[in-house]
Design an enzyme around this catalytic site. Structure first.
Site, mmCIF file in Angstrom:
data_model
loop_
_atom_site.group_PDB
_atom_site.id
_atom_site.type_symbol
_atom_site.label_atom_id
_atom_site.label_comp_id
_atom_site.label_asym_id
_atom_site.label_seq_id
_atom_site.Cartn_x
_atom_site.Cartn_y
_atom_site.Cartn_z
ATOM 1 N N LYS A 9 -46.218 -60.998 20.870
ATOM 2 C CA LYS A 9 -47.142 -60.075 20.205
ATOM 3 C C LYS A 9 -48.418 -60.783 19.737
ATOM 4 C CE LYS A 9 -43.587 -56.815 18.673
ATOM 5 N NZ LYS A 9 -43.139 -55.981 17.540
ATOM 6 N N TYR A 49 -44.574 -47.426 23.101
ATOM 7 C CA TYR A 49 -43.725 -47.237 21.910
ATOM 8 C C TYR A 49 -43.479 -45.755 21.610
ATOM 9 C CZ TYR A 49 -43.640 -52.175 20.493
ATOM 10 O OH TYR A 49 -43.399 -53.522 20.418
ATOM 11 N N ASN A 112 -44.125 -59.393 13.986
ATOM 12 C CA ASN A 112 -42.832 -60.076 14.140
ATOM 13 C C ASN A 112 -42.696 -60.840 15.459
ATOM 14 O OD1 ASN A 112 -42.489 -57.844 15.750
ATOM 15 N ND2 ASN A 112 -40.476 -57.285 14.955
ATOM 16 N N HIS A 115 -41.297 -58.805 21.061
ATOM 17 C CA HIS A 115 -40.529 -57.583 21.333
ATOM 18 C C HIS A 115 -39.581 -57.908 22.478
ATOM 19 C CE1 HIS A 115 -39.507 -53.451 22.419
ATOM 20 N NE2 HIS A 115 -39.676 -53.847 23.681
ATOM 21 N N GLU A 126 -39.128 -50.422 30.682
ATOM 22 C CA GLU A 126 -40.206 -51.242 30.109
ATOM 23 C C GLU A 126 -40.795 -52.197 31.150
ATOM 24 O OE1 GLU A 126 -38.746 -53.064 26.500
ATOM 25 O OE2 GLU A 126 -38.672 -51.129 25.461
#
Ligand code: CMP
Length: 137
Positions: A9, A49, A112, A115, A126
């Protein structure tokens, strides 16, 4: 043999820890079968998402994911979906086990670091979102 999608990320890309995170995968039996660095559009992030569209954190998540480039990868190996999630640690880095990617590199539940697909079915969807078959070696 499974394939799963991993995203490094914007927070981790900005910190300059792309190589350190990739090393966690390669040192633990996950081969990088495809990889690219991309800047997501708002439309991309909302679509990726979409499963979270009714959650209160959705808009912040989308804003964060378009705040800088990300690195997307297809990871391949035995039990790759579960192995990747073990290596990542809990979604909230405060709850992540020591030695996991999120414990070592993440700031908070929004920023965070990584993913990872949460099931084999989602992994397939995905991966197809980001990669054409010819891009996966
Ligand atoms: P990720 O694995 O990319 O999936 C959805 C993301 O939403 C998650 O990591 C977090 O970064 C973010 N998020 C923010 N708040 C929450 C929350 N309360 N529960 C789950 N995910 C959250």
């Amino acid at each position: 043999m499974q394939q799963t999608l991993s995203i490094i990320k914007p927070d981790a890309v900005k910190k300059g820890v792309i190589g350190k995170i990739m090393d966690r995968f390669e040192s633990n039996g996950l081969r990088i079968a495809a990889m690219k660095k991309v800047k997501l559009s708002t439309c991309d992030a909302k679509a990726f998402y979409a499963v979270h569209k009714d959650r209160p954190f959705f808009n912040d998540l989308v804003d964060f994911m378009v705040s800088g480039p990300v690195v997307v990868m297809v990871l391949e190996g035995d039990d790759a979906v579960a192995k990747n999630r073990d290596l990542m640690g809990a979604t909230n880095p405060k709850e992540a086990k020591p030695g996991t990617i999120r414990a070592d590199f993440a700031e908070n539940i929004d920023a965070n670091a990584v993913h990872g697909s949460d099931s084999l079915e989602n992994a397939k969807n995905e991966i197809a979102f980001f990669f054409a078959t010819r891009e996966i070696c």
